[in-house]
Design an enzyme around this catalytic site. Structure first.
Site, PDB file in Angstrom:
ATOM      1  N   GLY A 173      36.858  96.241  35.558  1.00 42.53           N
ATOM      2  CA  GLY A 173      35.487  96.330  36.081  1.00 42.53           C
ATOM      3  C   GLY A 173      34.959  97.733  36.289  1.00 42.53           C
ATOM      4  N   GLU A 196      36.498 101.796  42.093  1.00 42.95           N
ATOM      5  CA  GLU A 196      36.442 100.339  41.935  1.00 42.95           C
ATOM      6  C   GLU A 196      35.011  99.906  41.639  1.00 42.95           C
ATOM      7  OE1 GLU A 196      37.482  97.701  41.098  1.00 42.95           O
ATOM      8  OE2 GLU A 196      38.515  96.565  42.675  1.00 42.95           O
ATOM      9  N   ASP A 197      34.859  98.757  41.004  1.00 40.12           N
ATOM     10  CA  ASP A 197      33.513  98.260  40.703  1.00 40.12           C
ATOM     11  C   ASP A 197      32.841  97.670  41.935  1.00 40.12           C
ATOM     12  OD1 ASP A 197      35.245  96.083  40.781  1.00 40.12           O
ATOM     13  OD2 ASP A 197      34.563  95.174  38.920  1.00 40.12           O
ATOM     14  N   ASP A 239      34.569  93.086  47.495  1.00 38.21           N
ATOM     15  CA  ASP A 239      34.037  91.766  47.851  1.00 38.21           C
ATOM     16  C   ASP A 239      34.793  91.291  49.094  1.00 38.21           C
ATOM     17  OD1 ASP A 239      32.795  89.283  47.698  1.00 38.21           O
ATOM     18  OD2 ASP A 239      34.063  88.548  46.086  1.00 38.21           O
ATOM     19  N   THR A 240      35.854  90.520  48.946  1.00 41.15           N
ATOM     20  CA  THR A 240      36.639  90.117  50.113  1.00 41.15           C
ATOM     21  C   THR A 240      37.415  91.305  50.692  1.00 41.15           C
ATOM     22  OG1 THR A 240      38.603  89.550  48.817  1.00 41.15           O
ATOM     23  CG2 THR A 240      36.985  87.802  49.174  1.00 41.15           C
ATOM     24  N   GLY A 241      37.651  92.321  49.884  1.00 45.52           N
ATOM     25  CA  GLY A 241      38.441  93.482  50.323  1.00 45.52           C
ATOM     26  C   GLY A 241      39.929  93.308  50.076  1.00 45.52           C
ATOM     27  N   THR A 296      41.681  92.983  47.238  1.00 47.95           N
ATOM     28  CA  THR A 296      42.242  93.837  46.184  1.00 47.95           C
ATOM     29  C   THR A 296      42.440  95.267  46.691  1.00 47.95           C
ATOM     30  OG1 THR A 296      41.084  92.528  44.526  1.00 47.95           O
ATOM     31  CG2 THR A 296      41.926  94.673  43.817  1.00 47.95           C
ATOM     32  N   LEU A 297      41.405  95.825  47.311  1.00 49.70           N
ATOM     33  CA  LEU A 297      41.518  97.225  47.710  1.00 49.70           C
ATOM     34  C   LEU A 297      42.441  97.433  48.895  1.00 49.70           C
ATOM     35  CD1 LEU A 297      38.129  98.967  47.041  1.00 49.70           C
ATOM     36  CD2 LEU A 297      40.326  99.344  45.977  1.00 49.70           C
ATOM     37  N   LYS A 340      29.912  94.386  48.772  1.00 52.06           N
ATOM     38  CA  LYS A 340      29.346  93.076  49.141  1.00 52.06           C
ATOM     39  C   LYS A 340      29.960  92.686  50.489  1.00 52.06           C
ATOM     40  CE  LYS A 340      29.316  89.847  45.650  1.00 52.06           C
ATOM     41  NZ  LYS A 340      29.997  88.744  44.913  1.00 52.06           N
ATOM     42  N   PHE A 393      26.744  86.494  42.847  1.00 55.56           N
ATOM     43  CA  PHE A 393      27.705  86.939  41.839  1.00 55.56           C
ATOM     44  C   PHE A 393      26.975  87.860  40.870  1.00 55.56           C
ATOM     45  CE2 PHE A 393      30.631  87.052  38.373  1.00 55.56           C
ATOM     46  CZ  PHE A 393      31.848  87.058  39.027  1.00 55.56           C
ATOM     47  N   ASP A 419      32.036  91.642  35.001  1.00 52.85           N
ATOM     48  CA  ASP A 419      31.964  90.510  34.076  1.00 52.85           C
ATOM     49  C   ASP A 419      31.934  89.174  34.790  1.00 52.85           C
ATOM     50  OD1 ASP A 419      34.702  90.462  35.005  1.00 52.85           O
ATOM     51  OD2 ASP A 419      35.162  89.169  33.301  1.00 52.85           O
ATOM     52  N   ARG A 427      29.770  92.607  30.541  1.00 52.69           N
ATOM     53  CA  ARG A 427      30.183  93.940  31.009  1.00 52.69           C
ATOM     54  C   ARG A 427      29.294  95.047  30.453  1.00 52.69           C
ATOM     55  NH1 ARG A 427      35.124  93.633  33.644  1.00 52.69           N
ATOM     56  NH2 ARG A 427      36.647  92.157  32.835  1.00 52.69           N
TER      57      ARG A 427
END
Ligand code: IMP
Ligand code: MG
Length: 183
Positions: free
Chosen positions: A44, A99-100, A103-105, A107-108, A131, A152, A159, A165
């Protein structure tokens, strides 16, 4: 047949102005004498990283990692895996994780934990989008391009099921309708 509908949320011009500002700020924040490594989260962040790197008026190096993706889902499973690791050690380096979208946080916060254990000189986050309405794990964002509502979004690297993308604008993807093109 694809029945998705796209709505422009942030135009390509607005994106390019904001990324230019972010690059200048990042350039000013890090001592020019110390190496800065930009770590892109694939896939992303690829376009954001390419533009951001060229907006930072100092030398940088680049590396990539990738985490497990949502696949065809629009929400995270809550589990993250490192699918591709970095090529080089980050010990003693200033690392900016690019990062792109946060969202929920999940991943980071996972990546900050994993990379933080490798003794970088510093570790910060630059995200194109934030977000915050869907946050489940707190993350400290040093550089944020735009805040987006709970929709979204696709384009500028992001994507849905591997599509969209390469859109220049950032668009919201809506179910239904017949338009498959960012106006
Ligand atoms: P998080 O772990 O929920 O913060 O989400 C991390 C990843 O989910 C992001 O890096 C994106 O790749 C993907 N993602 C989250 N929200 C969106 C969206 O609105 N559009 C496209 N990808 C998204
Ligand atoms: Mg991502």
């Amino acid at each position: 047949m694809d029945s998705s509908r796209l709505e422009v949320l942030i135009s390509a011009d607005d994106i390019s102005r904001r990324v230019a500002e972010m690059g200048l700020r990042i350039g000013a924040d890090y001592p020019a004498s110390e190496p800065l490594l930009l770590v892109g989260v694939l896939k992303g962040a690829w376009i954001f990283l390419a533009d951001l790197a060229r907006a930072i008026p100092r030398s940088v190096s680049i590396d990539f990692l990738s985490t497990s993706s949502y696949g065809k889902e629009r929400t995270s499973s809550g589990e993250v895996k490192l699918v591709r690791d970095l090529d080089e050690s980050i010990e003693g380096k200033h690392v900016l994780l690019v990062e792109d979208i946060v969202d929920t946080g999940i991943t980071l916060s996972y990546l900050m934990r994993v990379l933080g254990q490798r003794q970088p000189a510093s570790l910060r986050i630059a995200t194109f989008l934030d977000k915050p309405s869907r946050r489940r794990e707190g993350v400290d964002i040093a550089y944020r391009g735009f805040e987006v509502p709970d929709k979204f979004v696709v384009g500028y690297g992001l994507d849905f099921a591997s599509k969209y993308r390469n859109l220049k604008d950032l668009c919201a993807l809506h179910e239904g309708g017949s338009q498959d093109r960012c106006p």
